[in-house]
Design a protein around this motif. Structure first.
Motif, PDB file in Angstrom:
ATOM      1  N   PRO A  12       0.825  -1.209   0.000  1.00  0.00           N
ATOM      2  CA  PRO A  12       0.000   0.000   0.000  1.00  0.00           C
ATOM      3  C   PRO A  12       0.853   1.251   0.000  1.00  0.00           C
ATOM      4  N   GLY A  13       0.387   2.235  -0.709  1.00  0.00           N
ATOM      5  CA  GLY A  13       1.075   3.521  -0.754  1.00  0.00           C
ATOM      6  C   GLY A  13       0.196   4.592  -0.147  1.00  0.00           C
ATOM      7  N   GLY A  14       0.802   5.658   0.280  1.00  0.00           N
ATOM      8  CA  GLY A  14       0.045   6.762   0.829  1.00  0.00           C
ATOM      9  C   GLY A  14      -0.593   7.582  -0.274  1.00  0.00           C
ATOM     10  N   SER A  15      -1.627   8.300   0.077  1.00  0.00           N
ATOM     11  CA  SER A  15      -2.296   9.138  -0.916  1.00  0.00           C
ATOM     12  C   SER A  15      -1.783  10.566  -0.802  1.00  0.00           C
ATOM     13  N   ALA A  16      -1.592  11.187  -1.939  1.00  0.00           N
ATOM     14  CA  ALA A  16      -1.100  12.565  -1.977  1.00  0.00           C
ATOM     15  C   ALA A  16      -2.228  13.525  -1.631  1.00  0.00           C
ATOM     16  N   GLY A  17      -1.854  14.724  -1.229  1.00  0.00           N
ATOM     17  CA  GLY A  17      -2.845  15.760  -0.946  1.00  0.00           C
ATOM     18  C   GLY A  17      -3.127  15.903   0.536  1.00  0.00           C
ATOM     19  N   GLU A  18      -3.856  16.968   0.847  1.00  0.00           N
ATOM     20  CA  GLU A  18      -4.178  17.250   2.240  1.00  0.00           C
ATOM     21  C   GLU A  18      -5.247  16.287   2.746  1.00  0.00           C
ATOM     22  N   LYS A  19      -5.071  15.846   3.967  1.00  0.00           N
ATOM     23  CA  LYS A  19      -6.035  14.940   4.586  1.00  0.00           C
ATOM     24  C   LYS A  19      -6.167  15.261   6.071  1.00  0.00           C
ATOM     25  N   ARG A  20      -7.289  14.889   6.621  1.00  0.00           N
ATOM     26  CA  ARG A  20      -7.541  15.096   8.047  1.00  0.00           C
ATOM     27  C   ARG A  20      -7.681  13.726   8.701  1.00  0.00           C
ATOM     28  N   PHE A  62      -6.191  14.220  18.983  1.00  0.00           N
ATOM     29  CA  PHE A  62      -5.487  15.178  18.142  1.00  0.00           C
ATOM     30  C   PHE A  62      -6.137  15.139  16.766  1.00  0.00           C
ATOM     31  N   ALA A  63      -6.620  16.274  16.297  1.00  0.00           N
ATOM     32  CA  ALA A  63      -7.155  16.389  14.939  1.00  0.00           C
ATOM     33  C   ALA A  63      -6.034  16.960  14.081  1.00  0.00           C
ATOM     34  N   LEU A  64      -5.490  16.128  13.194  1.00  0.00           N
ATOM     35  CA  LEU A  64      -4.355  16.543  12.380  1.00  0.00           C
ATOM     36  C   LEU A  64      -4.784  16.802  10.947  1.00  0.00           C
ATOM     37  N   THR A  65      -4.305  17.895  10.406  1.00  0.00           N
ATOM     38  CA  THR A  65      -4.445  18.180   8.979  1.00  0.00           C
ATOM     39  C   THR A  65      -3.040  18.115   8.417  1.00  0.00           C
ATOM     40  N   THR A  66      -2.835  17.239   7.444  1.00  0.00           N
ATOM     41  CA  THR A  66      -1.480  16.994   6.966  1.00  0.00           C
ATOM     42  C   THR A  66      -1.464  16.646   5.488  1.00  0.00           C
ATOM     43  N   ALA A  67      -0.336  16.910   4.868  1.00  0.00           N
ATOM     44  CA  ALA A  67      -0.103  16.471   3.493  1.00  0.00           C
ATOM     45  C   ALA A  67       0.803  15.241   3.476  1.00  0.00           C
ATOM     46  N   PRO A 110       5.444  10.356   9.884  1.00  0.00           N
ATOM     47  CA  PRO A 110       5.730  11.789   9.702  1.00  0.00           C
ATOM     48  C   PRO A 110       4.568  12.692  10.127  1.00  0.00           C
ATOM     49  N   ALA A 111       3.327  12.230   9.967  1.00  0.00           N
ATOM     50  CA  ALA A 111       2.174  13.029  10.383  1.00  0.00           C
ATOM     51  C   ALA A 111       2.141  13.165  11.907  1.00  0.00           C
ATOM     52  N   LEU A 112       2.476  12.090  12.624  1.00  0.00           N
ATOM     53  CA  LEU A 112       2.498  12.135  14.088  1.00  0.00           C
ATOM     54  C   LEU A 112       3.581  13.086  14.591  1.00  0.00           C
ATOM     55  N   VAL A 113       4.742  13.055  13.943  1.00  0.00           N
ATOM     56  CA  VAL A 113       5.850  13.918  14.357  1.00  0.00           C
ATOM     57  C   VAL A 113       5.531  15.381  14.048  1.00  0.00           C
ATOM     58  N   ASP A 166       6.035   4.538  10.115  1.00  0.00           N
ATOM     59  CA  ASP A 166       6.554   5.134   8.880  1.00  0.00           C
ATOM     60  C   ASP A 166       6.068   4.418   7.632  1.00  0.00           C
ATOM     61  N   ALA A 167       5.560   3.210   7.763  1.00  0.00           N
ATOM     62  CA  ALA A 167       5.093   2.439   6.604  1.00  0.00           C
ATOM     63  C   ALA A 167       3.573   2.301   6.574  1.00  0.00           C
ATOM     64  N   THR A 168       2.877   3.016   7.459  1.00  0.00           N
ATOM     65  CA  THR A 168       1.413   2.948   7.510  1.00  0.00           C
ATOM     66  C   THR A 168       0.835   4.103   6.699  1.00  0.00           C
ATOM     67  N   PRO A 169       0.263   3.810   5.527  1.00  0.00           N
ATOM     68  CA  PRO A 169      -0.306   4.885   4.709  1.00  0.00           C
ATOM     69  C   PRO A 169      -1.570   5.444   5.364  1.00  0.00           C
ATOM     70  N   ILE A 170      -1.803   6.735   5.171  1.00  0.00           N
ATOM     71  CA  ILE A 170      -2.988   7.366   5.747  1.00  0.00           C
ATOM     72  C   ILE A 170      -3.868   7.937   4.646  1.00  0.00           C
ATOM     73  N   ALA A 171      -5.144   8.041   4.955  1.00  0.00           N
ATOM     74  CA  ALA A 171      -6.110   8.625   4.023  1.00  0.00           C
ATOM     75  C   ALA A 171      -7.036   9.543   4.814  1.00  0.00           C
ATOM     76  N   ASP A 172      -7.683  10.441   4.113  1.00  0.00           N
ATOM     77  CA  ASP A 172      -8.573  11.414   4.728  1.00  0.00           C
ATOM     78  C   ASP A 172      -9.671  10.725   5.535  1.00  0.00           C
ATOM     79  N   GLY A 173      -9.894  11.220   6.753  1.00  0.00           N
ATOM     80  CA  GLY A 173     -10.989  10.736   7.589  1.00  0.00           C
ATOM     81  C   GLY A 173     -10.655   9.555   8.486  1.00  0.00           C
ATOM     82  N   GLU A 174      -9.452   9.043   8.414  1.00  0.00           N
ATOM     83  CA  GLU A 174      -9.112   7.862   9.221  1.00  0.00           C
ATOM     84  C   GLU A 174      -8.872   8.235  10.674  1.00  0.00           C
TER      85      GLU A 174
END
Length: 139
Positions: free
Chosen positions: A35-43, A58-63, A69-72, A118-126
């Protein structure tokens, strides 16, 4: 006798070439299927569950494309890079006591993730959870 040695050598070379080809095919399949991560802004939402049972969301908005990296960058965890990537030792200011077998369990909507942060892909709304866990057999 010499002819038999040449035949054995030829078999060994053929087997090595076949093994290398099989390894290359498996590596390609693994890269295409991982699995790969998705590009773009996500919450995303990250809940940190402390050792005393209290929790903080924690409500994170990240690219970022991956959880680590989003947690850091979101200030949820301290950047503690180990030989295999991010090693979560401190989350929301609480540091796991490795001597007492404490560690931060990472789950996604309550289900254990099978990859490092570092290898866990994220998507908007997760939704993810970091839970301070005691005992290395507790997963």
């Amino acid at each position: 006798m010499m002819s038999e040695q040449k035949r054995n050598y030829g078999k060994i070379v053929t087997a090595a070439v076949c093994l290398a080809a099989a390894a290359a095919v498996l590596l390609l399949v693994w890269q295409l299927a991982s699995p790969g991560g998705s590009a773009g802004e996500k919450r995303i939402t990250v809940e940190v569950v402390h050792g005393d049972g209290s929790s903080r969301n924690f409500a994170l908005t990240t690219a970022e494309e991956y959880l680590g990296p989003a947690l850091v960058s979101g200030g949820v965890v301290e950047d503690n890079q180990g030989p295999y990537g991010l090693y979560i030792l401190t989350a929301d200011g609480e540091t796991a006591d490795e001597g007492a077998q404490e560690w931060w369990k990472v789950t996604k909507s309550g289900e254990m993730v099978n990859t490092g942060a570092d290898a866990t892909p994220i998507a908007d709304g997760e939704r993810y959870e970091l839970t301070l866990t005691v005992g290395y057999d507790a997963y």
